[in-house]
Scaffold this motif. Sequence first.
Motif, mmCIF file in Angstrom:
data_model
loop_
_atom_site.group_PDB
_atom_site.id
_atom_site.type_symbol
_atom_site.label_atom_id
_atom_site.label_comp_id
_atom_site.label_asym_id
_atom_site.label_seq_id
_atom_site.Cartn_x
_atom_site.Cartn_y
_atom_site.Cartn_z
ATOM 1 N N ALA A 106 55.466 90.050 61.276
ATOM 2 C CA ALA A 106 54.184 90.766 61.282
ATOM 3 C C ALA A 106 53.290 90.300 62.427
ATOM 4 N N ALA A 107 53.541 89.108 62.957
ATOM 5 C CA ALA A 107 52.655 88.566 63.983
ATOM 6 C C ALA A 107 53.360 88.211 65.292
ATOM 7 N N PHE A 108 54.661 88.100 65.262
ATOM 8 C CA PHE A 108 55.388 87.664 66.457
ATOM 9 C C PHE A 108 56.419 88.710 66.862
ATOM 10 N N GLN A 109 56.430 89.048 68.139
ATOM 11 C CA GLN A 109 57.327 90.084 68.650
ATOM 12 C C GLN A 109 58.766 89.618 68.769
ATOM 13 N N SER A 110 58.947 88.360 69.110
ATOM 14 C CA SER A 110 60.291 87.878 69.439
ATOM 15 C C SER A 110 60.723 86.779 68.476
ATOM 16 N N ILE A 111 61.608 87.131 67.566
ATOM 17 C CA ILE A 111 62.151 86.156 66.619
ATOM 18 C C ILE A 111 63.669 86.237 66.703
ATOM 19 N N THR A 112 64.280 85.124 67.064
ATOM 20 C CA THR A 112 65.728 85.039 67.157
ATOM 21 C C THR A 112 66.234 84.125 66.050
#
Length: 158
Positions: free
Chosen positions: A33-39
Motif C-alpha cells: 500500500a505504501a511501497f512501489q517496489s517489493i521483491t
Amino acid sequence: MALMSSERITIVYASSTGNTEALVEMMKEELSAAFQSITVLASENFSQAALSVTDVLIVATYSWGNGEIPRRMENVYCLIEEHASEGLMTVAAGTGDRHYPRYCGAVDQFRDMLFDKTTLVATLKVELLPQRSDRKKCKQLNQLLRQRVKNIPCSSEA
C-alpha cells in the motif's frame, strides 16, 4: 491518491512449515500500500547483488532446534554480516513456537547481527501460523517503515 515510496524493499525468507511464508505474504500485502517496489526472495536466491540494490531488507525466518538459525538461512546471515552497510534499513521477522525454550531464537540472532551491521528498524515475531490479529503487527511495521524511509504521512488507514 496514496503516496508511494520509491524505496526498494527486499524480503528474504525461508519457511519450513509454511508459517513464515504466510507471514511474508501478510507483510507484503501491507507494505504494498505504501511501497512501489517489493521483491520477495527465497533464501537460496539471495545474493550480494540483491543486497546491493535494496534500501530496506526484511529477513524472515523460522527457528530450528533450540532457537537456532536454520541451515537454509545461514548464507543470508553471512552475506549480510559481511557486506551490508550501516545505512541499510533492516527488519528481523519470523515465526516460532512458544513451547520451545528460545521462542523465535533465530529472529533474535538476526536482530542482534542486524543491529550491529545495519540500521535495525524493527523486530516482528509471530507464533506459529499468522492469525488475523497479527495483521495489526504488519500494519504497524508498514507505518514504522513509512516514517523511517521518507517521512511519508501515516494516515488513519493503517
